[in-house]
Design an enzyme around this catalytic site. Structure first.
Site, PDB file in Angstrom:
ATOM      1  N   CYS A  76       1.645  -2.908  15.721  1.00  0.00           N
ATOM      2  CA  CYS A  76       1.634  -2.581  14.289  1.00  0.00           C
ATOM      3  C   CYS A  76       0.971  -3.684  13.484  1.00  0.00           C
ATOM      4  O   CYS A  76       1.337  -4.854  13.598  1.00  0.00           O
ATOM      5  CB  CYS A  76       3.070  -2.366  13.819  1.00  0.00           C
ATOM      6  SG  CYS A  76       3.197  -2.133  12.033  1.00  0.00           S
ATOM      7  N   CYS A 102       6.610  -5.662  15.757  1.00  0.00           N
ATOM      8  CA  CYS A 102       6.176  -4.700  16.766  1.00  0.00           C
ATOM      9  C   CYS A 102       4.722  -4.998  17.130  1.00  0.00           C
ATOM     10  O   CYS A 102       3.882  -5.175  16.244  1.00  0.00           O
ATOM     11  CB  CYS A 102       6.328  -3.277  16.240  1.00  0.00           C
ATOM     12  SG  CYS A 102       8.032  -2.929  15.757  1.00  0.00           S
ATOM     13  N   GLU A 145       0.830  -1.197   0.000  1.00  0.00           N
ATOM     14  CA  GLU A 145       0.000   0.000   0.000  1.00  0.00           C
ATOM     15  C   GLU A 145       0.869   1.252   0.000  1.00  0.00           C
ATOM     16  O   GLU A 145       1.943   1.289   0.597  1.00  0.00           O
ATOM     17  CB  GLU A 145      -0.945  -0.028   1.198  1.00  0.00           C
ATOM     18  CG  GLU A 145      -2.009  -1.088   0.985  1.00  0.00           C
ATOM     19  CD  GLU A 145      -2.943  -1.290   2.171  1.00  0.00           C
ATOM     20  OE1 GLU A 145      -4.082  -1.689   1.942  1.00  0.00           O
ATOM     21  OE2 GLU A 145      -2.541  -1.054   3.318  1.00  0.00           O
ATOM     22  N   CYS A 153       6.547  -7.043   7.003  1.00  0.00           N
ATOM     23  CA  CYS A 153       7.739  -6.600   7.725  1.00  0.00           C
ATOM     24  C   CYS A 153       8.266  -7.789   8.504  1.00  0.00           C
ATOM     25  O   CYS A 153       7.480  -8.549   9.063  1.00  0.00           O
ATOM     26  CB  CYS A 153       7.381  -5.461   8.676  1.00  0.00           C
ATOM     27  SG  CYS A 153       8.816  -4.795   9.547  1.00  0.00           S
ATOM     28  N   CYS A 185       3.702   8.390   1.310  1.00  0.00           N
ATOM     29  CA  CYS A 185       4.215   7.399   2.251  1.00  0.00           C
ATOM     30  C   CYS A 185       4.396   6.098   1.488  1.00  0.00           C
ATOM     31  O   CYS A 185       3.427   5.521   0.999  1.00  0.00           O
ATOM     32  CB  CYS A 185       3.196   7.246   3.388  1.00  0.00           C
ATOM     33  SG  CYS A 185       3.675   6.011   4.607  1.00  0.00           S
ATOM     34  N   CYS A 234      -1.120   5.387   9.917  1.00  0.00           N
ATOM     35  CA  CYS A 234       0.104   4.687  10.325  1.00  0.00           C
ATOM     36  C   CYS A 234      -0.195   3.334  10.930  1.00  0.00           C
ATOM     37  O   CYS A 234      -1.037   3.226  11.812  1.00  0.00           O
ATOM     38  CB  CYS A 234       0.825   5.439  11.441  1.00  0.00           C
ATOM     39  SG  CYS A 234       1.396   7.013  11.001  1.00  0.00           S
TER      40      CYS A 234
HETATM   41  N1  SAH Z   1       9.125   0.096   9.868  1.00  0.00           N
HETATM   42  C1  SAH Z   1       9.466   1.436  10.008  1.00  0.00           C
HETATM   43  C2  SAH Z   1       8.621   2.379   9.176  1.00  0.00           C
HETATM   44  C3  SAH Z   1       7.128   2.114   9.069  1.00  0.00           C
HETATM   45  S1  SAH Z   1       6.047   2.427  10.374  1.00  0.00           S
HETATM   46  C4  SAH Z   1       9.387   1.861  11.437  1.00  0.00           C
HETATM   47  O1  SAH Z   1       8.858   1.110  12.245  1.00  0.00           O
HETATM   48  O2  SAH Z   1       9.897   2.930  11.760  1.00  0.00           O
HETATM   49  C5  SAH Z   1       5.711   4.177  10.481  1.00  0.00           C
HETATM   50  C6  SAH Z   1       5.375   4.595  11.919  1.00  0.00           C
HETATM   51  O3  SAH Z   1       4.043   4.211  12.304  1.00  0.00           O
HETATM   52  C7  SAH Z   1       6.314   3.944  12.910  1.00  0.00           C
HETATM   53  O4  SAH Z   1       6.743   4.857  13.867  1.00  0.00           O
HETATM   54  C8  SAH Z   1       5.424   2.897  13.520  1.00  0.00           C
HETATM   55  O5  SAH Z   1       5.931   2.505  14.759  1.00  0.00           O
HETATM   56  C9  SAH Z   1       4.100   3.614  13.584  1.00  0.00           C
HETATM   57  N2  SAH Z   1       2.963   2.714  13.783  1.00  0.00           N
HETATM   58  C10 SAH Z   1       2.876   1.398  13.513  1.00  0.00           C
HETATM   59  N3  SAH Z   1       1.662   0.917  13.854  1.00  0.00           N
HETATM   60  C11 SAH Z   1       0.963   1.961  14.360  1.00  0.00           C
HETATM   61  C12 SAH Z   1      -0.368   2.098  14.840  1.00  0.00           C
HETATM   62  N4  SAH Z   1      -1.204   1.069  14.863  1.00  0.00           N
HETATM   63  N5  SAH Z   1      -0.775   3.318  15.245  1.00  0.00           N
HETATM   64  C13 SAH Z   1       0.069   4.374  15.179  1.00  0.00           C
HETATM   65  N6  SAH Z   1       1.330   4.302  14.708  1.00  0.00           N
HETATM   66  C14 SAH Z   1       1.781   3.111  14.310  1.00  0.00           C
HETATM   67 FE1  SF4 Z   2       7.791  -3.331  10.978  1.00  0.00          FE
HETATM   68 FE2  SF4 Z   2       5.577  -2.193  11.885  1.00  0.00          FE
HETATM   69 FE3  SF4 Z   2       7.663  -2.522  13.506  1.00  0.00          FE
HETATM   70 FE4  SF4 Z   2       7.787  -0.709  11.515  1.00  0.00          FE
HETATM   71  S1  SF4 Z   2       6.399  -0.645  13.281  1.00  0.00           S
HETATM   72  S2  SF4 Z   2       9.378  -2.211  12.118  1.00  0.00           S
HETATM   73  S3  SF4 Z   2       6.556  -1.780   9.952  1.00  0.00           S
HETATM   74  S4  SF4 Z   2       6.443  -4.174  12.573  1.00  0.00           S
END
Ligand code: SAH
Ligand code: SF4
Length: 392
Positions: A143, A140, A116, A136, A129, A369
């Site tokens: 996420c 996390c 996406e 991934c 974005c 995000c």
């Molecule tokens: N993988 C990379 C970049 C993608 S995520 C990283 O983790 O930095 C972009 C941002 O959105 C990151 O800071 C991530 O931690 C945050 N993010 C992920 N899931 C989220 C959620 N459910 N609500 C708000 N932010 C979130």
């Molecule tokens: Fe991967 Fe989501 Fe963690 Fe970013 S926040 S490193 S996309 S699992």
């Protein structure tokens, strides 16, 4: 709380940077690589650099996809190019437009995988974005992308291709012969879509070099922000070889909590991460580092957390982006209340750091995000599994 037993990474399906069969896609090749393939396919060495310059402009300055439109090249040469090469960007299979103007593209790449891409218009800029991986490898716990099982690295062509297809959709390629780029609709890129960009370093670097090239898309390195969860050994290289702005998914102020939220912290902890970040602005000659901080009710949003964060930031030119948690089905957390988020923001602000609260965009189309996840991969872990992995 049970002992967290979450894996730090999932398996990665790697694909070779050069696909063995079929015509070569010129999109995503560095200038040097393009020169090499032209020579391999019969372009005299002496002409190759000039030809790269011409083809480059057609592809990246004017958005041309058909060799026949490259009118400053001879007909014979154009036919030769068409025989050996293609100019291909990923296919948009679905586009949704939010009521706030955010556009979300579902894009299909080789192998039938989907990623996406989100375009966010704002008053003074338009940010795209983009994704660097399908899914991934990291896990996390807050996420959505991290729950997707199938993962592969995107090629450089698939990464820069996202920028190109968005410009197609925005109708933003300048007319042939012109190069005016005032008031661009697509003025900024953030590597904040699916994937951990620093686990796909070379392809991300090559794609961003193309985005910054002065004979093409021409985005300055200060308009590109790469977000990492904290792949410490690659941070120095990012400064040296890309030089873009850096954002870091910080999200917690103690190793105990960060281990659960961002499991890569078990490999490189807060101290190791901060050390790498301290060096970044100098090496990359850039300004502040953005600390992303997702606000999770009762987990990382206390007054103590805010004060600890301020302490940790000492000596780093920083800005803190507070991201209200975007919920997704089965998520084991809830969003902090507005009051708690504002209280947190005020403490950071009073300590002298900018601390904007990010407004979720495109929520009605699930574009915010951490909500990105391809339609082919809706298969989710159970809520129980997610909670167990997060050590809740
Ligand atoms: N993988 C990379 C970049 C993608 S995520 C990283 O983790 O930095 C972009 C941002 O959105 C990151 O800071 C991530 O931690 C945050 N993010 C992920 N899931 C989220 C959620 N459910 N609500 C708000 N932010 C979130
Ligand atoms: Fe991967 Fe989501 Fe963690 Fe970013 S926040 S490193 S996309 S699992």
């Amino acid at each position: 709380m049970s002992t967290p037993n979450a894996p730090i990474t999932q398996d990665l399906v790697t694909i070779p940077r050069k696909l063995p069969e079929g015509p070569i896609n010129l999109v995503g090749l560095t200038r040097e690589a393009m020169r090499d393939v032209l020579i391999e396919h019969g372009t005299p060495e002496k002409q190759a650099k000039m030809r790269v310059g011409q083809i480059w402009q057609w592809i990246y300055n004017w958005g041309v996809r058909d060799f026949d439109e490259m009118t400053n090249l001879s007909k014979t040469f154009r036919a030769e190019l068409a025989e050996n090469f293609v100019i291909a960007v990923p296919e948009v299979v679905n586009k949704q437009v939010s009521k706030d103007g955010t556009r979300k593209y579902l894009v299909r790449i080789a192998g039938g995988h989907e990623v996406e891409v989100v375009y966010i218009p704002e008053a003074d800029r338009g940010t795209l974005c983009i994704s660097s991986q399908v899914g991934c490898t990291l896990t996390c716990s807050f996420c959505h992308t991290g729950t997707q099982k199938l993962v592969r690295n995107l090629t450089a062509g698939e990464i820069i291709g996202q920028v190109m297809l968005a410009r197609d959709d925005l109708g933003e390629w300048p007319e042939h012969g012109t190069r005016t780029y005032e008031a661009r609709m697509l003025s900024n890129i953030v590597l904040m879509g699916m994937g951990e960009p620093l686990y796909n370093f070379e392809n991300v670097r090559d794609a961003m070099k193309i985005a910054m090239d002065q004979e093409g898309i021409q985005l300055s390195r200060r308009r590109i922000t790469l977000s990492t969860s904290g792949v410490v050994p690659e941070i120095h290289r990012t400064a040296q070889e890309i030089g873009c702005l850096l954002a870091v998914s910080f999200h917690a102020t103690t190793d105990e909590v960060r281990d659960k939220l961002v499991p890569i912290n078990k490999r490189w902890n807060i101290e190791a991460l901060l050390e790498a970040l301290r060096a970044y602005p100098k090496v990359s000659n850039s300004e502040r580092i953005t600390f992303e901080y997702v606000m999770l009710e009762g987990i990382n949003d206390s007054v103590e957390d805010a004060h600890r964060l301020v302490k940790l930031l000492e000596g780093i030119p920083a800005k803190v982006n507070l991201i209200p948690f975007n919920e997704w089905p089965g998520a084991p957390y809830t969003r902090s209340s507005g009051n708690r988020i504002h209280r947190f923001a005020d403490i950071i602000h009073d300590a002298g750091y900018s601390s904007p609260i990010r407004t979720p965009r495109g929520e009605d189309i699930f574009a915010a995000c951490g909500q990105l996840k391809s339609a082919t991969e809706r298969e989710r872990k159970s809520r129980k599994q997610i909670e167990a992995d997060a050590g809740l």
